[in-house]
Write a protein that holds these residues in place. Structure first.
Motif, short mmCIF file in Angstrom:
data_model
loop_
_atom_site.label_atom_id
_atom_site.label_comp_id
_atom_site.label_asym_id
_atom_site.label_seq_id
_atom_site.Cartn_x
_atom_site.Cartn_y
_atom_site.Cartn_z
N ALA A 73 0.85 -1.19 0.00
CA ALA A 73 0.00 0.00 0.00
C ALA A 73 0.89 1.24 0.00
O ALA A 73 1.92 1.29 0.67
N SER B 20 0.99 5.30 0.65
CA SER B 20 0.39 6.52 1.18
C SER B 20 1.40 7.65 0.97
O SER B 20 2.54 7.41 0.56
N LYS C 285 5.12 16.08 -1.57
CA LYS C 285 4.46 14.80 -1.30
C LYS C 285 5.44 13.67 -1.58
O LYS C 285 5.90 13.50 -2.71
N PRO D 228 6.28 9.36 -1.00
CA PRO D 228 5.56 8.11 -0.74
C PRO D 228 6.04 7.42 0.53
O PRO D 228 7.20 7.51 0.91
N GLU D 229 5.10 6.72 1.16
CA GLU D 229 5.41 5.83 2.28
C GLU D 229 4.79 4.48 1.95
O GLU D 229 3.60 4.39 1.67
N THR E 91 3.72 0.61 2.75
CA THR E 91 3.33 -0.28 3.84
C THR E 91 3.05 -1.66 3.25
O THR E 91 2.27 -1.79 2.31
#
Length: 204
Positions: free
Chosen positions: A90, A92, A100, A102-103, A105
């Protein structure tokens, strides 16, 4: 110098513009410095993670080669042909100085070893566990490298804006203000001179 009329109204507008440009320059300089700091921090962590990933992948490759050397090719293919480990990723987004980034998961379920042990080598078990460990660091490495890329792009844009304000916009406005101020001063001196002549004529 800007192409403007030498009037008091224009002078007031240009003074407001130079104040606004100076404030923008200060804020952009602070943004540039903070992005640089964040970029250095992320870059140093990337170095450590990449070194770890390279070691883990090298160990994984070595273990797989040893497993292939101790197993029949058909047994090797059968052992890894039907994976039982499921993986979801995922994405986020977080904000670093209005950028911005991205992270990632991960959601992993199941066991990476999807075979019986009667026809497989212990080296294959070790190789798959090593691959499993490397995968966590691979995801983190991808996340950090993308963050660094986006921050570097924003840093480049911010530097350009700071340089344009510092070396083009603000000097142009200041030079124009000086020009208008000189023109207005010259006009005032001419008016004063005319008034003095008129006064002399009236007195004469």
């Amino acid at each position: 110098m800007l192409n403007v009329s030498a009037t008091r109204m224009e002078l007031l507008q240009l003074r407001r513009r130079v104040e606004l440009a100076a404030r923008g320059h200060r804020l952009l300089s602070q943004k540039r410095d903070e992005i640089s700091r964040q970029l250095v921090k992320i870059s140093s962590s990337i170095r450590e993670i990449r070194n770890s990933v390279e070691k883990e992948l090298l160990e994984t490759t070595r273990r797989f080669m040893m497993a292939r050397a101790t197993m029949e090719p058909e047994d090797m293919r059968a052992a890894i042909d039907v994976p039982t480990k499921k993986f979801n990723l995922a994405i986020s987004f977080a904000s670093i100085m209005s950028v911005k980034v991205p992270e990632l998961t991960k959601d992993i379920s199941g066991d990476i070893m999807c075979y019986g042990f009667s026809s497989t080598s212990g080296e294959l078990d070790v190789a798959l566990r090593a691959l499993e460990r490397a995968f966590d660091n691979l995801i983190e490495l991808a996340e950090r490298e993308k963050q660094a890329q986006l921050l570097a792009q924003e840093l480049q844009k911010t530097r350009r804006r700071v340089n344009v304000l510092e070396h083009v916009v603000i000097p142009e406005i200041k030079e124009t203000i000086k020009y208008i101020y000189d023109k207005l001063g010259e006009a005032e001196r001419d008016n004063a001179s005319r008034l003095m002549k008129i006064a002399d004529i009236i007195r004469g």
